[in-house]
Design a protein around this motif. Sequence first.
Motif, mmCIF file in Angstrom:
data_model
loop_
_atom_site.group_PDB
_atom_site.id
_atom_site.type_symbol
_atom_site.label_atom_id
_atom_site.label_comp_id
_atom_site.label_asym_id
_atom_site.label_seq_id
_atom_site.Cartn_x
_atom_site.Cartn_y
_atom_site.Cartn_z
ATOM 1 N N GLY A 1 89.201 -72.553 93.319
ATOM 2 C CA GLY A 1 89.688 -73.171 94.540
ATOM 3 C C GLY A 1 90.170 -72.191 95.592
ATOM 4 N N SER A 2 90.099 -70.887 95.342
ATOM 5 C CA SER A 2 90.605 -69.885 96.279
ATOM 6 C C SER A 2 89.709 -69.790 97.512
ATOM 7 N N ALA A 3 90.345 -69.555 98.673
ATOM 8 C CA ALA A 3 89.583 -69.368 99.911
ATOM 9 C C ALA A 3 88.981 -67.970 99.968
ATOM 10 N N ARG A 4 89.711 -66.999 99.430
ATOM 11 C CA ARG A 4 89.199 -65.626 99.327
ATOM 12 C C ARG A 4 89.932 -64.942 98.196
ATOM 13 N N LEU A 5 89.359 -63.883 97.707
ATOM 14 C CA LEU A 5 89.947 -63.121 96.618
ATOM 15 C C LEU A 5 89.902 -61.644 96.967
ATOM 16 N N CYS A 6 90.860 -60.893 96.448
ATOM 17 C CA CYS A 6 90.793 -59.447 96.595
ATOM 18 C C CYS A 6 90.258 -58.869 95.288
ATOM 19 N N TRP A 7 89.795 -57.657 95.365
ATOM 20 C CA TRP A 7 89.143 -57.042 94.218
ATOM 21 C C TRP A 7 90.086 -56.909 93.017
ATOM 22 N N GLN A 8 91.355 -56.654 93.283
ATOM 23 C CA GLN A 8 92.297 -56.486 92.176
ATOM 24 C C GLN A 8 92.449 -57.770 91.360
ATOM 25 N N GLN A 9 92.257 -58.917 92.007
ATOM 26 C CA GLN A 9 92.425 -60.186 91.300
ATOM 27 C C GLN A 9 91.340 -60.418 90.246
ATOM 28 N N ILE A 10 90.194 -59.770 90.400
ATOM 29 C CA ILE A 10 89.097 -60.015 89.454
ATOM 30 C C ILE A 10 88.889 -58.834 88.500
ATOM 31 N N LEU B 1 80.414 -67.990 80.925
ATOM 32 C CA LEU B 1 80.457 -66.713 80.215
ATOM 33 C C LEU B 1 81.097 -65.596 81.029
ATOM 34 N N GLY B 2 81.375 -65.845 82.283
ATOM 35 C CA GLY B 2 82.002 -64.827 83.108
ATOM 36 C C GLY B 2 81.754 -65.086 84.576
ATOM 37 N N ILE B 3 82.181 -64.126 85.417
ATOM 38 C CA ILE B 3 81.969 -64.208 86.861
ATOM 39 C C ILE B 3 80.830 -63.248 87.216
ATOM 40 N N ALA B 4 80.352 -63.355 88.466
ATOM 41 C CA ALA B 4 79.311 -62.441 88.941
ATOM 42 C C ALA B 4 79.650 -62.007 90.355
ATOM 43 N N LEU B 5 79.345 -60.762 90.670
ATOM 44 C CA LEU B 5 79.531 -60.237 92.014
ATOM 45 C C LEU B 5 78.176 -60.208 92.706
ATOM 46 N N LEU B 6 78.084 -60.905 93.825
ATOM 47 C CA LEU B 6 76.806 -61.037 94.520
ATOM 48 C C LEU B 6 77.025 -61.059 96.029
ATOM 49 N N PRO B 7 75.995 -60.692 96.806
ATOM 50 C CA PRO B 7 76.054 -60.926 98.248
ATOM 51 C C PRO B 7 75.861 -62.414 98.544
ATOM 52 N N ASN C 1 85.766 -45.814 97.763
ATOM 53 C CA ASN C 1 86.715 -45.354 96.749
ATOM 54 C C ASN C 1 87.333 -46.521 95.990
ATOM 55 N N LEU C 2 86.488 -47.465 95.647
ATOM 56 C CA LEU C 2 86.946 -48.685 94.996
ATOM 57 C C LEU C 2 86.849 -48.500 93.482
ATOM 58 N N GLU C 3 87.915 -47.982 92.910
ATOM 59 C CA GLU C 3 87.967 -47.741 91.466
ATOM 60 C C GLU C 3 88.856 -48.807 90.823
ATOM 61 N N LEU C 4 88.195 -49.833 90.281
ATOM 62 C CA LEU C 4 88.947 -50.984 89.785
ATOM 63 C C LEU C 4 89.015 -51.031 88.263
ATOM 64 N N GLY D 1 80.819 -61.232 97.424
ATOM 65 C CA GLY D 1 81.854 -62.128 96.927
ATOM 66 C C GLY D 1 81.683 -62.342 95.438
ATOM 67 N N VAL D 2 82.483 -63.231 94.912
ATOM 68 C CA VAL D 2 82.444 -63.515 93.481
ATOM 69 C C VAL D 2 81.918 -64.933 93.279
ATOM 70 N N VAL D 3 81.039 -65.102 92.288
ATOM 71 C CA VAL D 3 80.497 -66.409 91.937
ATOM 72 C C VAL D 3 81.205 -66.883 90.678
ATOM 73 N N LEU D 4 81.765 -68.105 90.763
ATOM 74 C CA LEU D 4 82.556 -68.667 89.668
ATOM 75 C C LEU D 4 82.031 -70.041 89.287
ATOM 76 N N ALA D 5 82.231 -70.397 88.045
ATOM 77 C CA ALA D 5 81.976 -71.783 87.651
ATOM 78 C C ALA D 5 82.993 -72.685 88.347
ATOM 79 N N SER D 6 82.602 -73.925 88.608
ATOM 80 C CA SER D 6 83.458 -74.839 89.378
ATOM 81 C C SER D 6 84.780 -75.133 88.686
ATOM 82 N N ASP D 7 84.833 -74.958 87.368
ATOM 83 C CA ASP D 7 86.082 -75.238 86.650
ATOM 84 C C ASP D 7 86.882 -73.960 86.372
#
Length: 318
Positions: free
Chosen positions: A181-190, A242-248, A216-219, A170-176
């Motif tokens: 507030g999203s319940a889930r995100l798709c890869w294209q959104q990030i 400073l940005g988002i992070a992709l983490l398990p 085949n996830l070429e984003l 998933g994606v880790v975001l700052a609270s602001d």
Amino acid sequence: MSNNISIRHLRAFIEVAACGSFTRAARNLHLTQSTLTATIKQLEDQAGLKLLDRTTRRVLLSGQGEAFLPVAEKLLSDFDTAFSDLQATASHQQGKVGVAASPSMISRILPEIIKHYHQQYPGIGIYLRDDNAGGIERRVLENEVDFGLGGNHSNQPELNYQPVLRDRYGVVLASDHPLAGSARLCWQQIAGLPQIQLTADTGTRSQLLKLQQANNLELNLPEALIEVSTPAGLAEMVRAGLGIALLPALAASTSAFTGLNFIPLSDPELQRQICIISRQGRALSPAAESLLQLIGQSFTDMGLPHHVSLSHGAVFRD
């Protein structure tokens, strides 16, 4: 010249020397006197020397017997001690178990399991080694630990990898953050968002890259301007905006990420496998086997972090 001397010969000799009597020694050893006499004769025949002098009243050590007695006592003591240690190890009264795992596994999953194990087997020492995926494999390969808990980083032919947990990315975001507030995100959104990444030598990043390639996830994700070597450092960078992070999910559930938002990613949903990693052809000690069984039971019974689940058909034995 070979000999057929055994522990029973040494035990018989030491007991006769202590008692000064075949009759008393035979009674103490629960042997017939004829059996004890034959055993001592075998010992003397093998040695080619008289070790005991028999008189009408008492059995005495010969000069050679006096010289041999402390050697026999030391051999018997060492054997009894070594065999007692084996029995204690088999009955979980003593021993050590070593486990290598990721920092998130050690901090988030293992503490309660180790607590229960220690309560059940207080004589067993436990040593934990936190490491990245490659380091976990290396520690198992070099027999530094009994087994590891981590991802299949390099598919080592000498290792067994038994999947036990599935850990969703998933994606880790700052609270602001606008997407917090999203319940889930798709890869294209990030795809266009600035990212903070773990360094290339970490298992988390290499696993994510493998999963993206396999799907085949070429984003065309932007190149990370900031790389850090630890999840804790990454959390602070995200917290600073400073940005988002992709983490398990497991990594994102540790205390370093308190106050940050973890949102699972879909389209596609990517999961890493966490495996029991062990050496091929190497049997686990009874203590390590018991800990592994407790881990399996705990994974089944305990409440795993959100978006972490048991792998299908998970097996917890070699």
